[in-house]
Motif scaffolding. Structure first.
Motif, PDB file in Angstrom:
ATOM      1  N   VAL A 180       7.198  -1.209   9.466  1.00 60.16           N
ATOM      2  CA  VAL A 180       6.894  -0.501   8.224  1.00 60.16           C
ATOM      3  C   VAL A 180       5.382  -0.437   8.024  1.00 60.16           C
ATOM      4  CG1 VAL A 180       7.138  -0.585   5.705  1.00 60.16           C
ATOM      5  CG2 VAL A 180       9.034  -1.315   7.145  1.00 60.16           C
ATOM      6  N   ALA A 229       9.703   7.035   3.689  1.00 56.75           N
ATOM      7  CA  ALA A 229      10.622   6.475   2.699  1.00 56.75           C
ATOM      8  C   ALA A 229      10.471   7.218   1.374  1.00 56.75           C
ATOM      9  CB  ALA A 229      10.330   4.991   2.506  1.00 56.75           C
ATOM     10  N   ASN A 285      14.216   1.016   2.492  1.00 58.03           N
ATOM     11  CA  ASN A 285      14.486   0.896   3.927  1.00 58.03           C
ATOM     12  C   ASN A 285      15.718   1.668   4.393  1.00 58.03           C
ATOM     13  OD1 ASN A 285      12.340  -0.742   4.921  1.00 58.03           O
ATOM     14  ND2 ASN A 285      13.257  -2.479   3.867  1.00 58.03           N
TER      15      ASN A 285
END
Length: 161
Positions: free
Chosen positions: A15, A46, A135
């Motif tokens: 990430v 995201a 996520n």
């Protein structure tokens, strides 16, 4: 993106978190759309989370008295919330149940269809739900919002001046 490429080659993070400065808005048009266009499937974007300070928000939405932003700064504030996929009420521990519900109702009315979550970075409450949501989903490609760049520039000048 150069920094992301270097990190990806060296450490393979799962990430990347990017935090814009407080006056940024129109991130879909200026950040996420170009990422998708240039890098395609290399990165998943995201849902855009916008964090809200509950004390400030209660004042901005006229639910409590107290210091407030100028109209031009409130314009930027509202545009940031308009663009959010997820509106995150942080510092939830500062709100009693009644004020939290009043704020949620005001946000839902002003920004229909937005997902609203409450978290506390201090206590950890709600963070797992937020992180799971970020996520497990990708930002849906959408149209750029309209921005009055004259008001935006004047509001930004008030924030940095």
């Amino acid at each position: 993106m150069d920094a992301a490429r270097k990190l990806t080659a060296a450490t393979r993070p799962d990430v990347f978190i990017a935090e814009p400065v407080g006056s940024c808005t129109d991130l879909v048009a200026t950040v996420t759309y170009p990422l998708r266009r240039i890098y395609g499937d290399d990165y998943s974007v995201a849902p855009l989370s916008v964090l809200v300070d509950p004390v400030r928000a209660l004042r901005v939405f006229g639910l409590e008295n107290g210091g407030n932003f100028s109209g031009k700064v409130r314009y930027i504030y509202r545009k940031q919330l308009e663009e959010a996929d997820l509106i995150i009420i942080n510092k939830a521990e500062l709100l009693d149940a009644g004020n939290e519900q009043r704020l949620r109702n005001a946000l839902a009315k002003e920004f229909p269809g937005k997902e609203i979550l409450s978290v506390s970075a201090r206590t950890g409450a709600g963070l797992t739900d937020w992180f799971d949501r970020v996520n497990s989903a990708s930002q849906m490609a959408g149209q750029a919002m309209s921005v009055d760049y004259g008001i935006y520039a004047e509001g930004e000048a008030l924030l940095v001046g």
